[in-house]
Design a protein around this motif. Structure first.
Motif, short mmCIF file in Angstrom:
data_model
loop_
_atom_site.label_atom_id
_atom_site.label_comp_id
_atom_site.label_asym_id
_atom_site.label_seq_id
_atom_site.Cartn_x
_atom_site.Cartn_y
_atom_site.Cartn_z
N SER A 1 58.85 5.40 -5.08
CA SER A 1 58.31 3.43 -5.42
C SER A 1 58.78 2.05 -5.21
O SER A 1 58.36 2.51 -4.36
CB SER A 1 58.10 4.32 -6.90
OG SER A 1 56.95 3.51 -7.10
N PRO A 2 59.93 2.46 -5.91
CA PRO A 2 60.90 1.44 -5.50
C PRO A 2 61.46 1.19 -3.55
O PRO A 2 61.37 0.10 -3.00
CB PRO A 2 61.96 1.09 -6.17
CG PRO A 2 61.99 2.58 -7.18
CD PRO A 2 60.83 3.02 -6.46
N LEU A 3 61.62 2.44 -3.34
CA LEU A 3 62.00 2.65 -2.79
C LEU A 3 61.32 2.16 -1.09
O LEU A 3 61.75 2.39 0.27
CB LEU A 3 63.31 3.50 -1.88
CG LEU A 3 64.37 3.60 -2.94
CD1 LEU A 3 64.75 5.01 -2.14
CD2 LEU A 3 65.17 3.08 -2.27
N ALA A 4 59.91 2.69 -1.17
CA ALA A 4 59.46 3.10 0.16
C ALA A 4 58.36 2.18 0.04
O ALA A 4 57.57 1.06 0.99
CB ALA A 4 58.39 4.18 0.41
N MET A 5 58.52 0.89 -1.51
CA MET A 5 56.72 -0.06 -1.13
C MET A 5 57.26 -1.31 -0.54
O MET A 5 58.28 -1.78 -0.29
CB MET A 5 57.06 -0.75 -2.92
CG MET A 5 55.88 -1.62 -3.26
SD MET A 5 55.59 -2.27 -4.48
CE MET A 5 54.52 0.22 -5.11
N ILE B 1 67.20 -3.06 -8.34
CA ILE B 1 67.31 -2.91 -9.64
C ILE B 1 66.29 -2.13 -9.95
O ILE B 1 66.58 -2.03 -10.92
CB ILE B 1 66.76 -4.46 -10.36
CG1 ILE B 1 67.52 -5.67 -9.64
CG2 ILE B 1 66.76 -4.38 -11.24
CD1 ILE B 1 67.55 -6.89 -10.07
N LEU B 2 64.98 -2.34 -9.81
CA LEU B 2 64.52 -0.95 -10.45
C LEU B 2 64.30 0.99 -9.60
O LEU B 2 64.72 1.26 -10.16
CB LEU B 2 62.50 -1.65 -9.17
CG LEU B 2 61.16 -2.77 -9.64
CD1 LEU B 2 60.97 -1.78 -8.63
CD2 LEU B 2 60.94 -2.22 -10.60
N SER B 3 65.34 0.64 -9.04
CA SER B 3 66.23 2.26 -8.65
C SER B 3 66.77 2.24 -9.32
O SER B 3 66.90 2.74 -10.05
CB SER B 3 66.68 1.63 -6.73
OG SER B 3 65.83 2.32 -6.15
N LEU B 4 68.17 1.13 -9.97
CA LEU B 4 68.85 1.28 -10.90
C LEU B 4 68.18 2.00 -12.68
O LEU B 4 68.22 2.34 -13.12
CB LEU B 4 69.95 0.32 -11.25
CG LEU B 4 70.65 0.64 -12.37
CD1 LEU B 4 71.73 1.25 -11.76
CD2 LEU B 4 71.42 -1.08 -11.62
N MET B 5 66.47 1.43 -12.67
CA MET B 5 66.00 1.71 -13.51
C MET B 5 65.65 3.26 -13.61
O MET B 5 65.92 3.38 -14.74
CB MET B 5 65.02 0.06 -14.03
CG MET B 5 65.07 -0.94 -14.07
SD MET B 5 63.82 -2.24 -14.84
CE MET B 5 64.28 -3.57 -15.18
N HIS B 6 65.63 3.26 -12.67
CA HIS B 6 64.57 4.59 -11.99
C HIS B 6 65.69 5.64 -12.88
O HIS B 6 65.80 6.47 -13.59
CB HIS B 6 63.86 4.65 -11.04
CG HIS B 6 62.49 4.81 -10.93
ND1 HIS B 6 62.06 5.50 -10.46
CD2 HIS B 6 62.59 3.15 -10.69
CE1 HIS B 6 60.45 4.98 -10.73
NE2 HIS B 6 60.57 2.72 -11.01
#
Length: 126
Positions: free
Chosen positions: A90-94, A104-109
């Motif tokens: 999700s955060p990597l491909a959006m 930051i979103l990847s880190l949260m995941h």
């Protein structure tokens, strides 16, 4: 008790990532809307809510697997690792997400996933 603490710790850790990134570093966590939808700001309520919701779903699946199979924890761990890897798409491909927001979103995941996976594997005291 340990699983409940792990669930809360995962939500708090994700919130701490937000605190460091948004109020302290000034990164606006905004993802572009899909189609005609407006851009969406990722705030503390959404972060805590999604962390708790995903953790509760994982806990429920783990409880079912432990009840019906002797290898429930192993099976759950494999499923949880696959779900964590998939959630990174999700955060990597959006498209249209700023690089800092993507990190930051990847880190949260990763933070939520690892805390839940490690914490839920610790046997509950009965």
């Amino acid at each position: 008790m340990i699983r409940g603490a792990s669930l809360v710790a995962a939500a708090v850790a994700a919130l701490l990532v937000w605190v460091v990134s948004t109020p302290l570093l000034g990164v606006e966590l905004v993802v572009p809307g899909q189609g005609d939808a407006e851009p969406m700001e990722i705030g503390p309520g959404m972060i805590v809510g999604m962390s708790l919701a995903s953790g509760l779903v994982g806990w429920g699946l783990l409880a079912l697997l432990e009840r019906f199979t002797s290898k429930g924890t192993l099976i759950w761990t494999i499923i949880a690792a696959i779900v964590l890897a998939g959630s990174m798409l999700s955060p990597l491909a959006m498209p249209g997400i700023d690089g800092a927001v993507r990190v930051i979103l990847s880190l949260m995941h990763i933070v939520v996933g690892l805390i839940v996976i490690i914490g839920y594997r610790i046997p509950n005291s009965r």
